[in-house]
Design an enzyme around this catalytic site. Structure first.
Site, PDB file in Angstrom:
ATOM      1  N   SER A   1      -9.747  -0.175   7.231  1.00 39.95           N
ATOM      2  CA  SER A   1      -9.213  -0.137   5.866  1.00 39.95           C
ATOM      3  C   SER A   1      -8.522  -1.386   5.361  1.00 39.95           C
ATOM      4  CB  SER A   1      -8.272   1.048   5.704  1.00 39.95           C
ATOM      5  OG  SER A   1      -9.035   2.211   5.548  1.00 39.95           O
TER       6      SER A   1
ATOM      7  N   SER B   1      -9.657   2.157   2.878  1.00 36.36           N
ATOM      8  CA  SER B   1      -8.744   2.860   2.015  1.00 36.36           C
ATOM      9  C   SER B   1      -7.740   1.962   1.280  1.00 36.36           C
ATOM     10  CB  SER B   1      -7.976   3.895   2.829  1.00 36.36           C
ATOM     11  OG  SER B   1      -7.154   3.277   3.799  1.00 36.36           O
TER      12      SER B   1
ATOM     13  N   LYS C   1       0.867  -1.179   0.000  1.00 39.85           N
ATOM     14  CA  LYS C   1       0.000   0.000   0.000  1.00 39.85           C
ATOM     15  C   LYS C   1       0.898   1.222   0.000  1.00 39.85           C
ATOM     16  CE  LYS C   1      -3.818   2.109   2.625  1.00 39.85           C
ATOM     17  NZ  LYS C   1      -4.686   1.998   3.833  1.00 39.85           N
TER      18      LYS C   1
HETATM   19  N1  GLN Z   1     -13.102   4.528   6.435  1.00 40.31           N
HETATM   20  C1  GLN Z   1     -12.389   4.977   7.579  1.00 40.31           C
HETATM   21  C2  GLN Z   1     -11.955   6.410   7.378  1.00 40.31           C
HETATM   22  O1  GLN Z   1     -12.256   6.958   6.392  1.00 40.31           O
HETATM   23  C3  GLN Z   1     -11.226   4.082   7.875  1.00 40.31           C
HETATM   24  C4  GLN Z   1     -10.006   4.405   7.113  1.00 40.31           C
HETATM   25  C5  GLN Z   1      -8.830   3.572   7.512  1.00 40.31           C
HETATM   26  O2  GLN Z   1      -8.962   2.566   8.217  1.00 40.31           O
HETATM   27  N2  GLN Z   1      -7.664   4.004   7.097  1.00 40.31           N
HETATM   28  O3  GLN Z   1     -11.312   6.974   8.189  1.00 40.31           O
END
Ligand code: GLN
Length: 499
Positions: free
Chosen positions: A179, A155, A78
């Protein structure tokens, strides 16, 4: 023999060890596949010369007789893990063309100086890991390999799509509020977010430091176990929040647990708690039916299902969306256009340079969170929002400990719906925030959680089963998921885009 890209991490490692194929050949095969299949938008950077150099190093170790469980197998990271061999952007224009002088701990442990995996490049993600559909990437959205009109989740959307489409056998992801688990669920792969602190955060571009955690994403629990064993472990000199616990061989644990529990009811004695709050009206019927189907399968394997309660589940959304932006606003203050990152071309004075650089470099969602975070930390609001949220965070963690007196693992959906259409939620950030309901509470508590392919819901899209463990219980989660995957084949199904 099946095509190389259909082999699991474990199978690829065995094929490499048997010298049936070289690491260079494997890397070339996957790089060609990325070339021909990545209209999906999963990769932000590849570099054939760097990947092949890493593969040659792995081949040399293999030729010298070294046997290591991941040696020579490709992966991709990532784009929030900093890497020397590839640029690192965190999905943001702010870090366009940024090149780190060092590798993140997770990257070096998996790579040439560690387990010997070969990196094929960097994977697309929401900007600074803020989002749920990968549509907040400043570069391009990612398509879901099961339906290219839909999001892969986020994400870590590039990681999920690349693994599902078999562009790479495994990938790293990060999970702050879901994420790893949510894109794994929406794209039909397996992913685990370990206990907070299990993997070092050194070299991970920071979003919300008290929540950020790295983890593996692959097609099976066994492959995730192989990667996690190499990624995890203390790194106290460089990340003081990394757990001071000995390394665990998760794959060995999983195989041992499995050997011990033979017979028709291998999960006998395992109590799986179902929080009423995870099975209520907020979840769509197709997801619920699929999750219930998976639970029935676990029951057949001997597990007992018990009802538990996590009364503060609903509050996890406001609590997370105060704490995460607060930490983000502080972490992202380092992007001032001075030391690194984007600097505006024209400005009048220092303050104007800060303003223009940050306004140009950050996208809408990141800007929104910096503003919310700065607000909740400001004098006069700190007690009312930030401190209050911290107190409820503690209560949420206590809810889990009460539930764990009645069960060993907590199960439920990962996401209330299957993957939605690209663009559908772009103008409605709150709709995305609300959809994080099943992943945020365990993140706030710092607990390990995983998503396991459980079947298909509406529009033929994948649905994941979430398994949440108590602190340090990654091995139990992985071996339970492995058991499930021995009698189901959801994790082996192949999307159209992977043909
Ligand atoms: N969807 C969550 C956010 O927007 C989690 C994102 C994540 O785990 N990086 O913060």
């Amino acid at each position: 023999m099946s095509a190389l890209h259909d082999l699991s991490v474990a199978q690829l490692a065995a094929t490499l060890a048997a010298k049936e194929v070289s690491s260079v050949e494997v890397a070339q095969h996957f790089l060609a596949r990325i070339q021909s299949h990545d209209a999906l938008g999963a990769f932000l950077a590849t570099d054939e010369a760097q990947s092949l150099a890493q593969a040659r190093a792995a081949d040399a170790r293999l030729a010298a007789g070294e046997r290591a469980p991941l040696l020579g197998v490709p992966l991709a990271h990532k784009d929030v893990f900093v890497t020397r061999d590839f640029p690192t952007t965190a999905g943001s224009k702010m870090l366009a063309n940024y090149r780190s002088p060092f590798d993140a701990t997770v990257v070096s442990r998996l790579g040439s100086s560690g387990a010997g995996m070969v990196s094929l490049g960097k994977l697309n993600c929401d900007e600074f890991a803020m989002g749920s559909g990968n549509d907040n990437s400043a570069y391009k959205p990612v398509q879901n390999p099961w339906d290219t009109n839909r999001v892969p989740g986020g994400s870590s959307g590039g990681s999920a799509a690349a693994v599902a489409a078999r562009l790479v056998p495994a990938a790293t992801g990060t999970d702050t509020g879901g994420s790893i688990r949510q894109p794994a669920s929406l794209s039909g792969i397996t992913g685990i977010k370990p206990t907070y602190g299990r993997c070092s955060r050194y070299g991970m571009v920071a979003f919300a430091s008290s929540l950020d955690q790295a983890g593996p994403m692959a097609r099976s629990a066994l492959d995730c176990a192989l990667l996690l064993s190499a990624m995890a472990g203390p790194d106290l000199d460089r990340d003081s929040t990394s757990l001071d616990l000995p390394n665990v061989d998760y794959a060995a644990e999983l195989i041992a647990a499995n050997a011990q529990a033979a017979g028709p009811k291998p999960l006998q004695g395992l109590r799986i708690g179902l929080p009423t709050q995870f099975f209520g009206a907020g979840c769509s019927a197709d997801v619920l039916a699929t999750v219930r189907g998976a639970l029935a399968e676990l029951e057949k394997l001997g597990a007992t299902l018990v009802d538990v309660s996590l009364p503060l589940t609903e509050l996890s959304i406001p609590v997370y969306y105060v704490i995460a932006p607060a930490e983000a606003s502080s972490n992202l203050s380092r992007y001032d256009g001075v030391r690194y990152g984007h600097r505006a071309a024209n400005y009048t004075d220092l303050e104007d340079m800060y303003k223009k650089s940050r306004s140009e470099g950050f996208g809408d969602e990141v800007t929104r969170r910096i503003m919310i975070g700065t607000y909740v930390l400001s004098h006069g609001y700190y007690d009312a929002y930030y401190l209050k949220a911290q107190k409820i965070r503690r209560l949420i963690a206590e809810d889990f400990q009460k539930a764990f007196t009645q069960c060993d693992i907590i199960a439920g959906p990962v996401s209330p719906t299957v993957a939605w259409k690209i663009g559908e939620r772009s103008d409605d950030p709150v709709a995305s925030y609300l959809a994080d309901i099943y992943t945020l509470s365990s993140s706030l508590a710092g607990l390990p959680g995983m998503s396991v392919p459980a079947g298909f819901g509406a529009h033929g899209m994948p649905v994941g089963l979430q398994l949440i463990g108590n602190y340090f219980k990654e091995a139990q989660l992985l071996s339970t998921a492995h058991r499930f995957q021995m009698t189901t084949d959801w994790h082996q199904r192949k999307p159209g885009a992977a043909a």
